[in-house]
Design a protein around this motif. Structure first.
Motif, short mmCIF file in Angstrom:
data_model
loop_
_atom_site.label_atom_id
_atom_site.label_comp_id
_atom_site.label_asym_id
_atom_site.label_seq_id
_atom_site.Cartn_x
_atom_site.Cartn_y
_atom_site.Cartn_z
N ASP A 25 0.81 -1.22 0.00
CA ASP A 25 0.00 0.00 0.00
C ASP A 25 0.84 1.27 0.00
O ASP A 25 0.29 2.37 -0.12
N ARG A 26 2.17 1.15 0.12
CA ARG A 26 3.03 2.32 0.21
C ARG A 26 3.90 2.54 -1.02
O ARG A 26 4.11 3.68 -1.45
N ASP A 88 6.74 5.91 -5.03
CA ASP A 88 6.12 6.14 -3.73
C ASP A 88 4.64 6.41 -3.97
O ASP A 88 4.26 7.46 -4.50
N LYS A 89 3.80 5.47 -3.58
CA LYS A 89 2.37 5.58 -3.83
C LYS A 89 1.69 6.61 -2.93
O LYS A 89 0.54 6.99 -3.18
N THR A 90 2.40 7.05 -1.90
CA THR A 90 1.80 8.01 -0.97
C THR A 90 2.00 9.46 -1.40
O THR A 90 1.48 10.37 -0.76
N LYS A 91 2.78 9.69 -2.46
CA LYS A 91 3.07 11.04 -2.94
C LYS A 91 2.53 11.23 -4.36
O LYS A 91 2.45 10.28 -5.13
N GLY A 105 1.52 7.98 -8.16
CA GLY A 105 2.63 8.13 -7.24
C GLY A 105 3.81 8.85 -7.87
O GLY A 105 3.79 9.21 -9.05
N THR A 137 12.53 7.70 4.97
CA THR A 137 11.08 7.54 5.03
C THR A 137 10.76 6.05 4.92
O THR A 137 11.67 5.22 4.98
N HIS A 138 9.51 5.75 4.68
CA HIS A 138 9.08 4.36 4.51
C HIS A 138 9.58 3.76 3.21
O HIS A 138 9.54 2.53 3.04
#
Length: 251
Positions: A25-26, A88-91, A105, A137-138
């Motif tokens: 998921d990230r 990075d799927k969160t950005k 992402g 980061t992650h």
């Protein structure tokens, strides 16, 4: 970890099956295809030439150099190597990556399996390049964790079932060594004078002057290499659970 079978429209020339993606998921890792990814990657890495300090190649002057001086001769022509673009799927993607094939992402770097051997059930995680906005980061822990899962998990867990994954780093590259050890890799030793560095990498050598008459010349310094590994028995005894915990908690 999610995997999908390879899109057969491109031959990655790799000795093991290539998934179309490794993701959670990230983050997402997709096999690098020059016609799709060289330009967006070049645009993303251009402001950060320092990320090539401990890599044998780069920085690149043009998107074409990504392919002609690195991807084709180093990755694609060697059946032991395959390169993944890291997302990075969160950005959100930057405007310069608008042509990036609709991936959700931001481009965060790349990683590769290298020196892979079906005969010996082994591979190496290498060519690790993480852009500065995504460091600490992650992103790195999750990307490395996904690659460890695919390499070391058995086929009934959608992995390759390899016995050994190694990690080599310039002995001076302490962040790389610390990352490997945090992900459960064990230091096996330092390989002295392991590599001859290009002329533009002199400051990253082992600090020892080469002897007079050296066939490559004194401006091609030597590199000492830290060799680390994570093997199947490490993985099954404690490694998988430890890696999963790191991937879950890194913010």
């Amino acid at each position: 970890m999610a995997t999908a079978s390879l899109d057969t429209g491109y031959d990655h020339n790799f000795c093991f099956p290539v998934p179309s993606a490794l993701e959670n998921d990230r983050v997402k890792l997709i096999p690098f295809i020059p016609s799709r990814h060289a330009k967006p990657f070049f645009d993303a890495v251009l402001p950060y030439p320092e990320v090539f300090n401990y890599l044998p190649g780069g920085p690149y002057a043009t998107p074409e150099e990504v392919s002609t001086t690195f991807f084709v001769p180093v990755i694609h022509k060697n059946q032991g190597n395959v390169l993944f673009l890291l997302i990075d799927k969160t950005k959100k993607a930057s405007p310069s990556s608008a042509q990036f094939e609709g991936e959700d992402g931001a481009i965060a770097g790349h990683l590769a399996y290298i020196n892979s051997s079906p005969v010996n059930l082994a591979t190496e995680i290498g060519w690790i390049l993480i852009l500065p906005p995504f460091q600490r980061t992650h992103v790195t822990s999750n990307a490395v964790g996904l690659m460890m899962h695919y390499a070391l998990d058995l086929p009934d867990r959608s992995g390759l079932g390899l016995r050994r994954v190694c990690w080599q780093a310039n002995a001076l590259n302490l962040p790389s060594r610390r990352l490997a050890e945090r992900m459960g890799f064990n230091l096996e030793g330092i390989l002295r004078w392991d590599r001859v560095l290009p002329r533009n990498k002199q400051e990253f050598g082992n600090g020892v002057k080469v002897r007079d008459g050296d066939s490559r010349g004194e401006d091609c310094v030597g590199r000492d290499t830290a060799m680390l590994s994570h093997c199947w028995d490490d993985w099954e005894s404690r490694g998988r659970d430890s890696v999963d915990a790191i991937m879950a908690r890194v913010g």
